[in-house]
Design a protein around this motif. Structure first.
Motif, PDB file in Angstrom:
ATOM      1  N   ILE A  84      22.921  27.132 -18.409  1.00 39.55           N
ATOM      2  CA  ILE A  84      22.038  27.500 -19.515  1.00 39.55           C
ATOM      3  C   ILE A  84      22.482  26.845 -20.819  1.00 39.55           C
ATOM      4  O   ILE A  84      21.655  26.406 -21.636  1.00 39.55           O
ATOM      5  CB  ILE A  84      21.921  29.040 -19.638  1.00 39.55           C
ATOM      6  N   LYS A  85      23.793  26.735 -21.025  1.00 36.99           N
ATOM      7  CA  LYS A  85      24.282  26.042 -22.228  1.00 36.99           C
ATOM      8  C   LYS A  85      24.000  24.543 -22.138  1.00 36.99           C
ATOM      9  O   LYS A  85      23.660  23.907 -23.145  1.00 36.99           O
ATOM     10  CB  LYS A  85      25.781  26.287 -22.399  1.00 36.99           C
ATOM     11  N   GLY A  86      24.136  24.006 -20.926  1.00 43.19           N
ATOM     12  CA  GLY A  86      23.841  22.592 -20.719  1.00 43.19           C
ATOM     13  C   GLY A  86      22.386  22.266 -20.983  1.00 43.19           C
ATOM     14  O   GLY A  86      22.061  21.194 -21.524  1.00 43.19           O
ATOM     15  N   LEU A  87      21.474  23.175 -20.608  1.00 42.99           N
ATOM     16  CA  LEU A  87      20.053  22.976 -20.887  1.00 42.99           C
ATOM     17  C   LEU A  87      19.806  22.883 -22.385  1.00 42.99           C
ATOM     18  O   LEU A  87      19.063  22.017 -22.869  1.00 42.99           O
ATOM     19  CB  LEU A  87      19.225  24.130 -20.319  1.00 42.99           C
ATOM     20  N   ARG A  88      20.423  23.809 -23.128  1.00 44.02           N
ATOM     21  CA  ARG A  88      20.243  23.813 -24.589  1.00 44.02           C
ATOM     22  C   ARG A  88      20.743  22.500 -25.196  1.00 44.02           C
ATOM     23  O   ARG A  88      20.074  21.894 -26.050  1.00 44.02           O
ATOM     24  CB  ARG A  88      20.986  25.007 -25.182  1.00 44.02           C
ATOM     25  N   GLU A  89      21.911  22.063 -24.759  1.00 45.97           N
ATOM     26  CA  GLU A  89      22.481  20.821 -25.289  1.00 45.97           C
ATOM     27  C   GLU A  89      21.624  19.615 -24.931  1.00 45.97           C
ATOM     28  O   GLU A  89      21.373  18.740 -25.771  1.00 45.97           O
ATOM     29  CB  GLU A  89      23.900  20.639 -24.752  1.00 45.97           C
ATOM     30  N   LEU A  90      21.137  19.588 -23.694  1.00 44.21           N
ATOM     31  CA  LEU A  90      20.312  18.468 -23.245  1.00 44.21           C
ATOM     32  C   LEU A  90      19.004  18.399 -24.029  1.00 44.21           C
ATOM     33  O   LEU A  90      18.569  17.308 -24.446  1.00 44.21           O
ATOM     34  CB  LEU A  90      20.029  18.610 -21.746  1.00 44.21           C
ATOM     35  N   CYS A  91      18.379  19.538 -24.236  1.00 43.12           N
ATOM     36  CA  CYS A  91      17.128  19.568 -24.990  1.00 43.12           C
ATOM     37  C   CYS A  91      17.336  19.093 -26.429  1.00 43.12           C
ATOM     38  O   CYS A  91      16.526  18.336 -26.972  1.00 43.12           O
ATOM     39  CB  CYS A  91      16.532  20.981 -24.978  1.00 43.12           C
ATOM     40  N   GLU A  95      17.832  15.270 -26.476  1.00 49.27           N
ATOM     41  CA  GLU A  95      16.687  14.459 -26.070  1.00 49.27           C
ATOM     42  C   GLU A  95      15.398  14.771 -26.837  1.00 49.27           C
ATOM     43  O   GLU A  95      14.350  14.202 -26.535  1.00 49.27           O
ATOM     44  CB  GLU A  95      16.426  14.637 -24.563  1.00 49.27           C
ATOM     45  N   GLY A  96      15.458  15.685 -27.802  1.00 50.23           N
ATOM     46  CA  GLY A  96      14.249  16.037 -28.543  1.00 50.23           C
ATOM     47  C   GLY A  96      13.223  16.766 -27.709  1.00 50.23           C
ATOM     48  O   GLY A  96      12.010  16.601 -27.900  1.00 50.23           O
ATOM     49  N   ILE A  97      13.701  17.567 -26.760  1.00 47.71           N
ATOM     50  CA  ILE A  97      12.840  18.359 -25.876  1.00 47.71           C
ATOM     51  C   ILE A  97      12.880  19.814 -26.345  1.00 47.71           C
ATOM     52  O   ILE A  97      13.955  20.329 -26.683  1.00 47.71           O
ATOM     53  CB  ILE A  97      13.330  18.262 -24.415  1.00 47.71           C
ATOM     54  N   LEU A  98      11.741  20.487 -26.364  1.00 50.13           N
ATOM     55  CA  LEU A  98      11.710  21.899 -26.738  1.00 50.13           C
ATOM     56  C   LEU A  98      12.114  22.765 -25.547  1.00 50.13           C
ATOM     57  O   LEU A  98      11.570  22.619 -24.462  1.00 50.13           O
ATOM     58  CB  LEU A  98      10.322  22.298 -27.224  1.00 50.13           C
ATOM     59  N   LEU A  99      13.061  23.664 -25.765  1.00 45.81           N
ATOM     60  CA  LEU A  99      13.476  24.615 -24.732  1.00 45.81           C
ATOM     61  C   LEU A  99      12.604  25.858 -24.855  1.00 45.81           C
ATOM     62  O   LEU A  99      12.606  26.529 -25.892  1.00 45.81           O
ATOM     63  CB  LEU A  99      14.954  24.975 -24.891  1.00 45.81           C
ATOM     64  N   LEU A 100      11.856  26.144 -23.790  1.00 45.86           N
ATOM     65  CA  LEU A 100      10.885  27.237 -23.802  1.00 45.86           C
ATOM     66  C   LEU A 100      11.369  28.346 -22.872  1.00 45.86           C
ATOM     67  O   LEU A 100      11.458  28.155 -21.661  1.00 45.86           O
ATOM     68  CB  LEU A 100       9.522  26.697 -23.346  1.00 45.86           C
ATOM     69  N   GLN A 139      17.592  35.691 -25.157  1.00 48.33           N
ATOM     70  CA  GLN A 139      18.253  34.871 -26.177  1.00 48.33           C
ATOM     71  C   GLN A 139      19.509  35.575 -26.688  1.00 48.33           C
ATOM     72  O   GLN A 139      20.577  34.978 -26.804  1.00 48.33           O
ATOM     73  CB  GLN A 139      17.314  34.619 -27.358  1.00 48.33           C
ATOM     74  N   GLU A 140      19.351  36.847 -26.993  1.00 45.37           N
ATOM     75  CA  GLU A 140      20.477  37.643 -27.489  1.00 45.37           C
ATOM     76  C   GLU A 140      21.519  37.865 -26.395  1.00 45.37           C
ATOM     77  O   GLU A 140      22.724  37.703 -26.621  1.00 45.37           O
ATOM     78  CB  GLU A 140      19.960  38.989 -27.997  1.00 45.37           C
ATOM     79  N   ALA A 141      21.056  38.214 -25.193  1.00 51.00           N
ATOM     80  CA  ALA A 141      21.977  38.547 -24.103  1.00 51.00           C
ATOM     81  C   ALA A 141      22.794  37.339 -23.657  1.00 51.00           C
ATOM     82  O   ALA A 141      23.970  37.470 -23.297  1.00 51.00           O
ATOM     83  CB  ALA A 141      21.188  39.107 -22.917  1.00 51.00           C
ATOM     84  N   LEU A 142      22.192  36.152 -23.678  1.00 46.70           N
ATOM     85  CA  LEU A 142      22.869  34.942 -23.221  1.00 46.70           C
ATOM     86  C   LEU A 142      23.520  34.155 -24.357  1.00 46.70           C
ATOM     87  O   LEU A 142      24.287  33.228 -24.109  1.00 46.70           O
ATOM     88  CB  LEU A 142      21.880  34.038 -22.477  1.00 46.70           C
ATOM     89  N   GLY A 143      23.160  34.501 -25.589  1.00 47.58           N
ATOM     90  CA  GLY A 143      23.695  33.758 -26.727  1.00 47.58           C
ATOM     91  C   GLY A 143      23.146  32.349 -26.822  1.00 47.58           C
ATOM     92  O   GLY A 143      23.833  31.429 -27.262  1.00 47.58           O
ATOM     93  N   ILE A 144      21.880  32.171 -26.419  1.00 44.75           N
ATOM     94  CA  ILE A 144      21.237  30.856 -26.427  1.00 44.75           C
ATOM     95  C   ILE A 144      19.941  30.935 -27.233  1.00 44.75           C
ATOM     96  O   ILE A 144      19.116  31.819 -27.004  1.00 44.75           O
ATOM     97  CB  ILE A 144      20.905  30.386 -24.990  1.00 44.75           C
ATOM     98  N   ASP A 145      19.750  30.008 -28.175  1.00 44.77           N
ATOM     99  CA  ASP A 145      18.512  29.943 -28.935  1.00 44.77           C
ATOM    100  C   ASP A 145      17.503  29.037 -28.234  1.00 44.77           C
ATOM    101  O   ASP A 145      17.810  27.882 -27.934  1.00 44.77           O
ATOM    102  CB  ASP A 145      18.766  29.390 -30.340  1.00 44.77           C
ATOM    103  N   ALA A 146      16.327  29.570 -27.981  1.00 46.93           N
ATOM    104  CA  ALA A 146      15.230  28.762 -27.458  1.00 46.93           C
ATOM    105  C   ALA A 146      14.378  28.269 -28.620  1.00 46.93           C
ATOM    106  O   ALA A 146      14.440  28.810 -29.725  1.00 46.93           O
ATOM    107  CB  ALA A 146      14.386  29.587 -26.493  1.00 46.93           C
TER     108      ALA A 146
END
Length: 426
Positions: free
Chosen positions: A222-229, A232-237, A253-260
């Motif tokens: 999940i962290k790798g997805l955020r970094e990749l997006c 690469e200028g891709i929106l994480l949905l 978002q809160e539970a995983l600590g990842i901003d979409a």
């Protein structure tokens, strides 16, 4: 238990409704037998047309997080209905619910209400395409984002090929813009991004999957997805139709600590009435009509009854955030009880859990994606489902669905559930 009236009602329904149901999972095709017709529900219990009481573990597939017929929600709907059911015009309560939702969820500024999770995800993908000027999307095998054409895609012949439709009525032209990756497999995503450089508008994902059972993403994934997006200028949905306002005020978002970049909601945000929504930072939402060029509309969007139910539900959760901890503890208690009984029965099984979502898979291998979920023994699952039903416990009638606990469930209800499993022959 006898289900004579349910069976008779199902036979009658099949004369007038395709398959006798208005959503396919209700038809019991995966488990066999006739579906249960519900007459009423209160708290943690369903009461069917044969007057059987069933402990409910689907909570209308997630929205009834505080239990059935929760009084503040019901009263809010009744009072609002007295003033009219729909106007096709703006109402103050839409802004009130929007303001509360934005205050509870991290990383969003504005929200647009629609009528279902399908509509929310469909509209969010259109917004992502309009904002980025790119056409292609990446989704994950086993993640369900509604029945919009773009999402009904199965795997092609290789990891980096285009997908193909998995439902008649979905065109090849639509399918070519949807690329399919494997959940919890960052390399499969990287390969698709590399093969379609500069063409991908968004990656859409259930941050905690609920449509292949409950499946939790690894931190690396999940962290790798955020970094990749970001790179690469891709929106994480994030499709938080299931997880939004269920795993905490701020959802996954809160539970995983990842901003979409864009978040979709449904289920809990409607308090049991048909509601969906999508939200993002103001810069992205500014592209939505009438402010921007990306068109989306709906006569019943933001209808007052749904807004009243949603406002009452979110107000309760905002004032009582301890509900989320209470639910997580009850789910852990259920996990412990099921685990002990299944271990004694000697059948291969896996139990996945996150917050108030949980699922049982009859397989020896860890369930981390759609392929591993599909290896579960469906014959054992059928015995499990019908055995629990006969003992007064209603579970999802499919091995590919998460359970959703509601806070009206007592520890005594969970003990009764575990005792029911002891009686089931697997």
């Amino acid at each position: 238990m006898l289900y004579q009236r349910s069976s008779a009602l199902f036979a009658e329904a099949q004369k007038y409704i395709p398959g006798g149901v208005n959503s396919p999972v209700r038809a019991f095709k995966a488990v066999g037998g006739d579906p249960i017709f519900v007459k009423k529900a209160k708290g943690a219990y369903l009461y069917d047309e044969d007057d059987n009481r069933l402990i409910d573990y689907i909570a209308s597939w997630g929205p009834l997080i505080l239990g059935h017929a929760h009084e503040p929600v019901i009263n809010a709907v009744i009072e609002k209905a007295k003033q009219g059911t729909s106007f096709g015009m703006p109402t103050e309560i839409e802004t009130q619910l929007a303001q509360l939702a934005v205050s509870m969820v991290p990383n969003i500024d504005k929200i647009r209400f629609v009528n279902s999770g399908t509509e929310a995800c469909m509209s969010a993908v259109r917004l992502a395409r309009g904002y980025t000027g790119k056409d292609k999307i990446i989704k994950f095998a086993g993640c369900y984002h509604g029945h919009s054409d773009s999402f009904l895609i199965q795997a092609g012949s290789g990891a980096v090929t285009f997908g193909s439709p998995n439902s008649p009525g979905v065109t090849q032209g639509t399918a070519k813009d949807t690329l399919l990756a494997q959940y919890n497999d960052l390399e499969s995503v990287r390969a698709l991004v590399e093969a379609n450089k500069g063409e991908i508008a968004t990656i859409i994902i259930e941050p905690i999957a609920g449509n292949m059972g409950c499946i939790v993403p690894s931190d690396e994934f999940i962290k790798g997805l955020r970094e990749l997006c970001t790179q690469e200028g891709i929106l994480l949905l994030f499709d938080e139709v299931m997880t939004g306002f269920r795993l905490g005020k701020g959802g996954a978002q809160e539970a995983l600590g990842i901003d979409a970049d864009i978040v979709c909601f449904g289920k809990v945000i409607g308090g049991g009435l048909p509601v969906g929504a999508f939200a993002a930072k103001a810069e992205i939402m500014a592209h939505l009509a009438p402010e921007g060029p990306v068109y989306q509309a709906g006569t019943l969007s933001g209808n007052p009854l749904a807004m009243a139910a949603g406002l009452a539900m979110l107000t309760e959760l905002d004032k009582h955030p301890e509900v989320f901890e209470s639910l997580a503890k009850k789910t852990a208690y259920l996990h412990e009880g099921l685990d002990a009984v299944l271990k004694d029965k000697g059948v291969p099984y896996q139990i996945n859990r996150f917050g108030s979502m949980i699922s049982v898979h009859f397989t020896e291998e860890p369930v981390v994606d759609f392929d591993s979920s599909a290896k579960g023994n469906n014959e054992t699952f059928k015995k499990y489902f019908h055995g629990m039903l006969q003992n007064g416990v209603y579970l999802p009638p499919s091995a590919f669905e998460s359970y959703f606990l509601n806070d009206a469930l007592s520890y005594a209800d969970i003990d009764e559930t575990v005792e029911a499993l002891k009686k089931v022959e697997l």
